[in-house]
Scaffold this motif. Structure first.
Motif, PDB file in Angstrom:
ATOM      1  N   SER A 164     -26.012  48.820  -7.871  1.00 13.48           N
ATOM      2  CA  SER A 164     -24.654  48.527  -8.328  1.00 13.48           C
ATOM      3  C   SER A 164     -23.679  48.308  -7.172  1.00 13.48           C
ATOM      4  CB  SER A 164     -24.147  49.676  -9.213  1.00 13.48           C
ATOM      5  OG  SER A 164     -24.100  50.892  -8.488  1.00 13.48           O
ATOM      6  N   TYR A 165     -23.998  48.872  -6.027  1.00 16.76           N
ATOM      7  CA  TYR A 165     -23.097  48.709  -4.867  1.00 16.76           C
ATOM      8  C   TYR A 165     -22.925  47.238  -4.492  1.00 16.76           C
ATOM      9  CZ  TYR A 165     -27.277  48.070  -1.942  1.00 16.76           C
ATOM     10  OH  TYR A 165     -28.435  47.599  -1.381  1.00 16.76           O
ATOM     11  N   LYS A 166     -23.921  46.410  -4.803  1.00 17.92           N
ATOM     12  CA  LYS A 166     -23.823  44.983  -4.478  1.00 17.92           C
ATOM     13  C   LYS A 166     -22.710  44.304  -5.283  1.00 17.92           C
ATOM     14  CE  LYS A 166     -28.665  44.428  -3.085  1.00 17.92           C
ATOM     15  NZ  LYS A 166     -29.951  43.701  -3.327  1.00 17.92           N
ATOM     16  N   SER A 167     -22.513  44.751  -6.511  1.00 22.56           N
ATOM     17  CA  SER A 167     -21.439  44.181  -7.338  1.00 22.56           C
ATOM     18  C   SER A 167     -20.074  44.491  -6.737  1.00 22.56           C
ATOM     19  CB  SER A 167     -21.522  44.752  -8.766  1.00 22.56           C
ATOM     20  OG  SER A 167     -22.752  44.402  -9.378  1.00 22.56           O
ATOM     21  N   PHE A 168     -19.925  45.709  -6.227  1.00 26.45           N
ATOM     22  CA  PHE A 168     -18.658  46.083  -5.614  1.00 26.45           C
ATOM     23  C   PHE A 168     -18.443  45.343  -4.290  1.00 26.45           C
ATOM     24  CE2 PHE A 168     -19.350  49.768  -8.410  1.00 26.45           C
ATOM     25  CZ  PHE A 168     -18.115  49.798  -9.043  1.00 26.45           C
ATOM     26  N   ARG A 169     -19.496  45.099  -3.559  1.00 28.45           N
ATOM     27  CA  ARG A 169     -19.366  44.324  -2.322  1.00 28.45           C
ATOM     28  C   ARG A 169     -18.959  42.885  -2.634  1.00 28.45           C
ATOM     29  NH1 ARG A 169     -24.447  46.538   1.487  1.00 28.45           N
ATOM     30  NH2 ARG A 169     -23.722  48.721   1.501  1.00 28.45           N
ATOM     31  N   PHE A 170     -19.509  42.360  -3.725  1.00 24.08           N
ATOM     32  CA  PHE A 170     -19.110  41.016  -4.142  1.00 24.08           C
ATOM     33  C   PHE A 170     -17.644  41.002  -4.565  1.00 24.08           C
ATOM     34  CE2 PHE A 170     -18.941  37.592  -7.443  1.00 24.08           C
ATOM     35  CZ  PHE A 170     -19.143  36.525  -6.572  1.00 24.08           C
ATOM     36  N   ALA A 171     -17.194  42.096  -5.175  1.00 27.11           N
ATOM     37  CA  ALA A 171     -15.781  42.203  -5.557  1.00 27.11           C
ATOM     38  C   ALA A 171     -14.897  42.125  -4.311  1.00 27.11           C
ATOM     39  CB  ALA A 171     -15.533  43.508  -6.306  1.00 27.11           C
ATOM     40  N   TRP A 172     -15.312  42.756  -3.221  1.00 28.50           N
ATOM     41  CA  TRP A 172     -14.521  42.686  -1.983  1.00 28.50           C
ATOM     42  C   TRP A 172     -14.487  41.264  -1.426  1.00 28.50           C
ATOM     43  CZ3 TRP A 172     -10.998  45.876  -0.858  1.00 28.50           C
ATOM     44  CH2 TRP A 172     -11.104  47.242  -1.174  1.00 28.50           C
ATOM     45  N   VAL A 173     -15.565  40.524  -1.608  1.00 27.05           N
ATOM     46  CA  VAL A 173     -15.572  39.120  -1.181  1.00 27.05           C
ATOM     47  C   VAL A 173     -14.543  38.327  -1.980  1.00 27.05           C
ATOM     48  CG1 VAL A 173     -16.938  36.994  -1.079  1.00 27.05           C
ATOM     49  CG2 VAL A 173     -17.963  39.169  -0.392  1.00 27.05           C
ATOM     50  N   LEU A 174     -14.500  38.566  -3.285  1.00 22.40           N
ATOM     51  CA  LEU A 174     -13.527  37.867  -4.138  1.00 22.40           C
ATOM     52  C   LEU A 174     -12.095  38.261  -3.791  1.00 22.40           C
ATOM     53  CD1 LEU A 174     -15.275  38.008  -7.639  1.00 22.40           C
ATOM     54  CD2 LEU A 174     -15.188  36.099  -6.022  1.00 22.40           C
ATOM     55  N   ILE A 175     -11.878  39.529  -3.477  1.00 19.57           N
ATOM     56  CA  ILE A 175     -10.544  39.983  -3.080  1.00 19.57           C
ATOM     57  C   ILE A 175     -10.099  39.279  -1.807  1.00 19.57           C
ATOM     58  CG2 ILE A 175      -9.291  41.967  -2.135  1.00 19.57           C
ATOM     59  CD1 ILE A 175     -10.856  43.714  -4.156  1.00 19.57           C
ATOM     60  N   GLY A 188      -9.790  52.392  -3.523  1.00 26.27           N
ATOM     61  CA  GLY A 188     -10.635  53.519  -3.144  1.00 26.27           C
ATOM     62  C   GLY A 188     -11.902  53.586  -3.975  1.00 26.27           C
ATOM     63  N   MET A 189     -11.772  53.372  -5.272  1.00 25.78           N
ATOM     64  CA  MET A 189     -12.934  53.403  -6.157  1.00 25.78           C
ATOM     65  C   MET A 189     -13.907  52.273  -5.837  1.00 25.78           C
ATOM     66  SD  MET A 189     -10.879  54.263  -9.707  1.00 25.78           S
ATOM     67  CE  MET A 189     -12.349  54.265 -10.735  1.00 25.78           C
ATOM     68  N   THR A 190     -13.355  51.104  -5.534  1.00 25.40           N
ATOM     69  CA  THR A 190     -14.205  49.948  -5.223  1.00 25.40           C
ATOM     70  C   THR A 190     -14.895  50.121  -3.871  1.00 25.40           C
ATOM     71  OG1 THR A 190     -12.707  48.540  -6.500  1.00 25.40           O
ATOM     72  CG2 THR A 190     -14.238  47.424  -5.038  1.00 25.40           C
ATOM     73  N   LEU A 191     -14.203  50.741  -2.930  1.00 29.38           N
ATOM     74  CA  LEU A 191     -14.825  51.012  -1.631  1.00 29.38           C
ATOM     75  C   LEU A 191     -15.953  52.027  -1.790  1.00 29.38           C
ATOM     76  CD1 LEU A 191     -14.877  50.595   1.417  1.00 29.38           C
ATOM     77  CD2 LEU A 191     -13.123  52.377   1.626  1.00 29.38           C
ATOM     78  N   TYR A 192     -15.710  53.065  -2.571  1.00 27.50           N
ATOM     79  CA  TYR A 192     -16.762  54.056  -2.827  1.00 27.50           C
ATOM     80  C   TYR A 192     -17.951  53.399  -3.521  1.00 27.50           C
ATOM     81  CZ  TYR A 192     -19.204  58.133  -4.686  1.00 27.50           C
ATOM     82  OH  TYR A 192     -20.169  59.066  -5.000  1.00 27.50           O
ATOM     83  N   GLY A 193     -17.674  52.529  -4.490  1.00 29.85           N
ATOM     84  CA  GLY A 193     -18.746  51.857  -5.205  1.00 29.85           C
ATOM     85  C   GLY A 193     -19.559  50.927  -4.325  1.00 29.85           C
ATOM     86  N   ALA A 194     -18.953  50.416  -3.261  1.00 25.57           N
ATOM     87  CA  ALA A 194     -19.644  49.463  -2.382  1.00 25.57           C
ATOM     88  C   ALA A 194     -20.595  50.134  -1.403  1.00 25.57           C
ATOM     89  CB  ALA A 194     -18.607  48.646  -1.609  1.00 25.57           C
ATOM     90  N   ILE A 195     -20.608  51.467  -1.382  1.00 20.49           N
ATOM     91  CA  ILE A 195     -21.496  52.206  -0.474  1.00 20.49           C
ATOM     92  C   ILE A 195     -22.831  52.462  -1.161  1.00 20.49           C
ATOM     93  CG2 ILE A 195     -21.770  54.321   0.866  1.00 20.49           C
ATOM     94  CD1 ILE A 195     -18.695  54.570   0.828  1.00 20.49           C
ATOM     95  N   ASP A 196     -23.915  52.183  -0.469  1.00 20.44           N
ATOM     96  CA  ASP A 196     -25.252  52.473  -0.991  1.00 20.44           C
ATOM     97  C   ASP A 196     -25.510  53.974  -0.822  1.00 20.44           C
ATOM     98  OD1 ASP A 196     -27.846  52.598  -1.783  1.00 20.44           O
ATOM     99  OD2 ASP A 196     -28.651  51.238  -0.254  1.00 20.44           O
ATOM    100  N   LYS A 197     -25.469  54.710  -1.921  1.00 21.72           N
ATOM    101  CA  LYS A 197     -25.569  56.175  -1.870  1.00 21.72           C
ATOM    102  C   LYS A 197     -26.912  56.677  -2.412  1.00 21.72           C
ATOM    103  CE  LYS A 197     -21.888  56.107  -4.370  1.00 21.72           C
ATOM    104  NZ  LYS A 197     -21.515  54.684  -4.217  1.00 21.72           N
ATOM    105  N   LYS A 198     -27.892  55.805  -2.483  1.00 16.74           N
ATOM    106  CA  LYS A 198     -29.168  56.132  -3.120  1.00 16.74           C
ATOM    107  C   LYS A 198     -29.826  57.361  -2.496  1.00 16.74           C
ATOM    108  CE  LYS A 198     -32.328  53.162  -2.359  1.00 16.74           C
ATOM    109  NZ  LYS A 198     -33.090  51.878  -2.406  1.00 16.74           N
ATOM    110  N   ASN A 199     -29.781  57.494  -1.203  1.00 20.05           N
ATOM    111  CA  ASN A 199     -30.479  58.587  -0.526  1.00 20.05           C
ATOM    112  C   ASN A 199     -29.538  59.666  -0.001  1.00 20.05           C
ATOM    113  OD1 ASN A 199     -33.035  57.285  -0.857  1.00 20.05           O
ATOM    114  ND2 ASN A 199     -32.522  55.935   0.869  1.00 20.05           N
ATOM    115  N   GLU A 200     -28.304  59.675  -0.511  1.00 20.07           N
ATOM    116  CA  GLU A 200     -27.326  60.642  -0.009  1.00 20.07           C
ATOM    117  C   GLU A 200     -27.398  61.968  -0.769  1.00 20.07           C
ATOM    118  OE1 GLU A 200     -25.826  60.093   2.598  1.00 20.07           O
ATOM    119  OE2 GLU A 200     -25.748  57.912   2.810  1.00 20.07           O
TER     120      GLU A 200
END
Length: 288
Positions: A156-167, A10-22
């Motif tokens: 930082s969301y790009k790092s979490f997206r890369f983590a999902w690729v590794l998973i 859940g934390m990694t999914l949240y981190g993978a979202i680009d929230k800059k303008n939210e």
């Protein structure tokens, strides 16, 4: 998977979202969607409170983990966020919530416990056994991404997206190796189950032929290590066991196959996939 892993998902999914303008309200909604969505299928644990018939083994990871429940859970979480935080991005919240629930239910397919992935259409427990319930590789990948983003906060969301690729890559490698090992053993037994070890790329093969069950540790790049040979009393009539211990009936239905014990002290059944040091922690019996 275990609760810690689902939380990290859940934390990694949240981190993978680009929230800059939210907005703040939308960010709070996304936290609920990802974190609650990553845990909500396990709400079935409360069924212990009213289980008087020994059915918990089937209820846990049952209908709440069904693929058919994904849109229902997503709708509930979207409605919850809308009511509490007054946000109106329904489609995005529904999508993110659905992804979180889908990751939970689908990841549970890959370990030996399995899920009722197609309930109520089918009560078959789907299990691949190629990922351990607690996988330290998942933890290392996700925690590394979190630590990395503490120092590199921009995008930082790009790092979490890369983590999902590794998973995804880790799951693919584990699954392919498990598949090849399963194919090597399949012809030797009438029934065969696979259970991933906590050590990456290592597996336990549990095979049953007639009344003999063999448990072997193996890996594609190492020699096999025969651990146990178990004997099942296949001619034992289990009707009285099921009447006196309803959990035994559930275990018999839930497990791919069981070992039957019938000695001077007790009659019972256990799941050999969880056999270690002379016993299985999934053992239901009655004393004679």
């Amino acid at each position: 998977m275990d609760t810690v892993t689902h939380t990290l998902f859940g934390m990694t999914l949240y981190g993978a979202i680009d929230k800059k303008n939210e907005s703040k309200e939308m960010k709070k909604s996304l936290i609920v969607a990802t974190m609650v969505g990553s845990q909500i299928p396990d709400i079935d644990v409360i069924s212990r409170l009213w289980d008087t018939e020994g059915l918990y083994q089937m209820w846990h990871r049952g209908i709440t983990h069904s693929i058919l429940m994904v849109p229902i859970w997503a709708f509930i979480l979207t409605a919850l966020c809308t009511l509490i935080f007054k946000v109106k991005d329904y489609k995005r919240l529904f999508f993110i919530s659905g992804i979180a629930v889908f990751i939970h239910s689908t990841s549970d397919l890959f370990n030996a416990w399995g899920t009722g992935y197609f309930e109520p259409l089918s009560d078959i427990r789907v299990t691949f056994g190629v990922i351990p319930i607690v996988d330290v590789v998942f933890w290392v990948i996700m925690l590394t991404a979190m630590i990395f983003t503490r120092f590199k906060k921009k995008n930082s969301y790009k790092s979490f997206r890369f983590a999902w690729v590794l998973i995804a890559l880790h799951i693919s490698i584990q699954s392919l190796q498990g598949y090849f090992l399963y194919q090597q053993y399949e012809g030797k037994y009438d029934q065969l189950a696979l259970s991933a070890s906590f050590v990456p790329w290592n597996y336990t093969l549990i095979g049953k032929k007639a009344d003999v069950v063999e448990i072997t540790d193996d890996a594609l790049f190492l020699d096999a290590d025969h651990l146990y040979t178990l004997h099942s009393k296949e001619n034992t009539i289990l009707d009285d066991l099921f009447i006196q211990n309803p959990d035994a009936r559930t275990l018999y239905k839930w497990s791919p196959f069981v070992v039957i014990v019938d000695d001077e002290e007790k009659v019972g059944i256990y799941d050999p996939r969880f056999y270690m040091d002379g016993e299985s922690f999934l053992f239901e019996y009655v004393e004679k």
